[in-house]
Design a protein around this motif. Structure first.
Motif, PDB file in Angstrom:
ATOM      1  N   SER A 126      39.203  33.557  42.933  1.00  0.00           N
ATOM      2  CA  SER A 126      38.780  33.267  44.296  1.00  0.00           C
ATOM      3  C   SER A 126      37.879  32.031  44.326  1.00  0.00           C
ATOM      4  O   SER A 126      37.435  31.536  43.287  1.00  0.00           O
ATOM      5  CB  SER A 126      38.056  34.493  44.856  1.00  0.00           C
ATOM      6  N   GLU A 163      34.852  31.379  45.443  1.00  0.00           N
ATOM      7  CA  GLU A 163      33.384  31.417  45.452  1.00  0.00           C
ATOM      8  C   GLU A 163      32.751  30.679  44.280  1.00  0.00           C
ATOM      9  O   GLU A 163      31.642  30.164  44.382  1.00  0.00           O
ATOM     10  CB  GLU A 163      32.889  32.879  45.443  1.00  0.00           C
ATOM     11  N   VAL A 193      34.119  37.042  40.916  1.00  0.00           N
ATOM     12  CA  VAL A 193      33.014  37.228  41.863  1.00  0.00           C
ATOM     13  C   VAL A 193      32.691  38.708  41.956  1.00  0.00           C
ATOM     14  O   VAL A 193      33.597  39.536  42.032  1.00  0.00           O
ATOM     15  CB  VAL A 193      33.421  36.737  43.270  1.00  0.00           C
ATOM     16  N   LYS A 247      30.675  41.044  44.443  1.00  0.00           N
ATOM     17  CA  LYS A 247      30.039  40.959  45.755  1.00  0.00           C
ATOM     18  C   LYS A 247      29.158  42.162  46.076  1.00  0.00           C
ATOM     19  O   LYS A 247      29.207  43.180  45.387  1.00  0.00           O
ATOM     20  CB  LYS A 247      31.125  40.801  46.820  1.00  0.00           C
ATOM     21  N   SER A 293      33.301  35.982  53.442  1.00  0.00           N
ATOM     22  CA  SER A 293      34.318  35.042  52.966  1.00  0.00           C
ATOM     23  C   SER A 293      35.700  35.672  52.904  1.00  0.00           C
ATOM     24  O   SER A 293      36.696  34.955  52.778  1.00  0.00           O
ATOM     25  CB  SER A 293      33.927  34.477  51.609  1.00  0.00           C
ATOM     26  N   SER A 294      35.806  36.991  53.011  1.00  0.00           N
ATOM     27  CA  SER A 294      37.135  37.608  53.044  1.00  0.00           C
ATOM     28  C   SER A 294      37.880  37.235  54.324  1.00  0.00           C
ATOM     29  O   SER A 294      39.091  37.391  54.407  1.00  0.00           O
ATOM     30  CB  SER A 294      37.030  39.134  52.941  1.00  0.00           C
ATOM     31  N   PRO A 306      33.751  30.812  51.691  1.00  0.00           N
ATOM     32  CA  PRO A 306      33.442  31.301  50.348  1.00  0.00           C
ATOM     33  C   PRO A 306      32.418  30.469  49.600  1.00  0.00           C
ATOM     34  O   PRO A 306      31.689  30.990  48.752  1.00  0.00           O
ATOM     35  CB  PRO A 306      34.798  31.265  49.633  1.00  0.00           C
ATOM     36  N   GLU A 347      26.915  37.561  49.234  1.00  0.00           N
ATOM     37  CA  GLU A 347      28.371  37.502  49.353  1.00  0.00           C
ATOM     38  C   GLU A 347      28.845  38.928  49.636  1.00  0.00           C
ATOM     39  O   GLU A 347      28.692  39.820  48.803  1.00  0.00           O
ATOM     40  CB  GLU A 347      28.982  36.965  48.058  1.00  0.00           C
ATOM     41  N   CYS A 384      41.212  36.710  52.887  1.00  0.00           N
ATOM     42  CA  CYS A 384      40.673  35.843  51.830  1.00  0.00           C
ATOM     43  C   CYS A 384      39.847  36.673  50.858  1.00  0.00           C
ATOM     44  O   CYS A 384      38.841  36.189  50.310  1.00  0.00           O
ATOM     45  CB  CYS A 384      39.823  34.729  52.421  1.00  0.00           C
ATOM     46  N   ASP A 385      40.246  37.897  50.641  1.00  0.00           N
ATOM     47  CA  ASP A 385      39.532  38.794  49.723  1.00  0.00           C
ATOM     48  C   ASP A 385      39.431  38.144  48.344  1.00  0.00           C
ATOM     49  O   ASP A 385      40.414  37.592  47.829  1.00  0.00           O
ATOM     50  CB  ASP A 385      40.311  40.115  49.633  1.00  0.00           C
ATOM     51  N   SER A 386      38.227  38.202  47.744  1.00  0.00           N
ATOM     52  CA  SER A 386      38.071  37.625  46.403  1.00  0.00           C
ATOM     53  C   SER A 386      38.645  38.535  45.330  1.00  0.00           C
ATOM     54  O   SER A 386      38.914  38.090  44.219  1.00  0.00           O
ATOM     55  CB  SER A 386      36.593  37.354  46.114  1.00  0.00           C
TER      56      SER A 386
END
Ligand code: ZN
Length: 492
Positions: A201, A203, A280, A282, A305-306, A442, A458, A465-467
């Motif tokens: 991802s 981040e 990442v 979170k 950021s997701s 992100p 985070e 946009c899931d990390s």
């Protein structure tokens, strides 16, 4: 005087975001044709501006065709892509006998309804028109989805050196300088690349911090070494369900393909060895709320950021709002949400009016559901503003500030990126005056928010946009691919 065909095309696909991006999406962002590409609305520090500066300094005549930007969004409608591509190819055909070079400022992570790699296809089609001997230079965003097709047509490939991205202009300068050298016969650029079976991802793509600073630092060193013209790595947009998904390293050398390959392989090794550092971890939303309430100072920046708009989310993810309401949060908070129906309802109620309605969670039902709110309309605006990073005109559509208890929500009709503070300022709000400020980004937000944030959380939330990439419904990606296959051995 050398003559160079110039075109720009940018879009960053999110395969998990519903809908399509059409020509209206481009028009709301950037869609210039002909001389307007060099003139009105530009000059804001984009790659094309760097290209123009070098062309003027070196006495190169530019033939501007089109500059199109749709932001990060669902796949581009076939007809919209074909409109843009056909203009580029028609200009290449019309000018082919009188050109010395081609400069394409692309993003690299575009996909259409039908094509996984439209930019690669377009560059290959340009190559077929202008012939094998004419230098073609391409600049890409760091989140380029690099493919074998993308490697096939250009002689020169350069990418951003920074994340958060701030070197748009310099990237255009570097690409155009190399193109000028190639046209003059002062360099014979050759491209080599290495594709990596890994994804992570966005981040941890920050080039100011390890591990990304180490990889990019080595790219910059390489560019000073004898025989190397350009070096970069593409950690790629992660939220693309495309068969060739994976990182890549790309090196351009002066006539020495073996050197370029050796350097690309060295960068690939660095990426692979650091892959775990790119993961990442979170913070659960309720834990973040508690920690912010117990922490000194403000604002505490909450990165949702997701649902990153800069990653292609619609910006209507209301997970944080739901949790703030559920926990009885009573301090100040500032959020954005895309919801054209709710914005319309706020305009109907007028400033000071009371509304009770479902808010957010309507555009991407596989991740979000609307949440009921009651609040007062604080302000109404037309949603037009100038984004700071990079400077560019934006249109959020009719926009309302809705006050729900102590929470202020900027309700926009179209998605807006919150990489900088301009979307909040557009609504007359100052993030520094809130305990919690939500950004849907992100990492790009750190350049602006980092210096004044009391702290950054985070958030572990669902979204397109899931990390945690294995949580997303990928179908097309080619396996094995780390971290989907966590025990994958080193690929060499
Ligand atoms: Zn990017």
């Amino acid at each position: 005087m050398y003559r160079v065909l110039l075109a720009g095309l940018k879009h960053e696909v999110n395969s998990f975001s519903s809908g399509v991006a059409d020509l209206d999406t481009f028009r709301r962002n950037v869609l210039f044709e002909g001389a307007d590409v060099l003139g009105s609305g530009r000059g804001s520090g984009q790659e094309i501006d760097g290209v123009v500066a070098v062309a003027r300094a070196e006495g190169v005549e530019l033939i501007p065709v089109i500059d199109a930007y749709a932001g990060a969004a669902p796949p581009v409608a076939d007809a919209a892509y074909e409109y843009i591509r056909d203009r580029v190819l028609a200009a290449a055909r019309a000018e082919a006998g009188r050109l010395d070079g081609v400069m394409l400022c692309l993003h690299g992570a575009m996909a259409t309804e039908s094509l996984e790699d439209p930019e690669g296809d377009m560059a290959a089609a340009v190559r077929a028109i202008v012939g094998s001997r004419m230098p073609i230079a391409v600049s890409y965003d760091m989140h380029c989805h690099f493919t074998a097709t993308k490697a096939s047509a250009p002689d020169i490939i350069v990418g951003f050196h920074t994340h958060p991205h701030v070197d748009f202009y310099d990237t255009g300068v570097r690409a155009m300088r190399l193109l000028v050298k190639a046209m003059r016969g002062e360099a014979k650029p050759v491209v080599a690349y290495r594709k990596l079976p890994m994804m992570a991802s966005a981040e941890r793509h920050n080039t100011s911090l390890p591990p990304a600073s180490e990889v990019m630092g080595r790219c910059l060193e390489m560019e000073q070494e004898a025989g190397v013209l350009a070096a970069t790595y593409f950690p790629s947009q992660p939220w693309m369900d495309l068969s060739e998904l994976g990182w890549a390293t790309v090196v351009v050398a002066d006539g020495d393909r073996a050197l370029a390959q050796a350097k690309a392989d060295e960068l690939a090794q660095m990426c692979w060895q650091r892959r775990e550092q790119y993961l990442v971890h979170k913070t659960p939303v309720r834990a973040a709320i508690e920690k912010a309430l117990g922490g000194a100072g403000q604002p505490w920046v909450f990165t949702d950021s997701s649902d990153s708009v800069s990653g292609g989310g619609h910006g209507d993810g209301n997970f944080l709002l739901r949790e703030l309401l559920a926990t009885g949060y009573a301090d100040t908070a500032l959020l954005t949400l895309t919801d054209p129906e709710a914005a319309t309802a706020c305009f109907a109620a007028g400033v000071g009016g009371q509304v009770t309605m479902p808010l957010g969670g309507k555009l991407n039902p596989q991740f979000f559901q609307p949440v009921m709110v009651s609040g007062r309309v604080k302000t109404l605006t037309d949603g037009k503003f100038t984004r700071d990073l990079p400077p560019s005109p934006k249109n959020a559509g009719p926009t309302a500030v809705l006050q729900v208890g102590t929470i202020h929500i900027v309700v926009t009709s179209y998605p807006v990126q919150t990489i900088d503070t301009s979307a909040y300022h557009m609504a007359g709000l100052e993030p520094r005056q809130y305990k919690i400020v939500q950004v849907k980004s992100p990492g790009g937000f750190r350049a602006v928010y980092g210096p004044f944030a009391a702290g950054i959380f985070e958030l572990d939330a669902p979204g397109p946009c899931d990390s945690e990439l294995p949580r997303l419904p990928f179908k097309r990606i080619r396996r094995p691919l780390w971290p989907f296959d966590p025990d994958l051995p080193a690929p060499w």
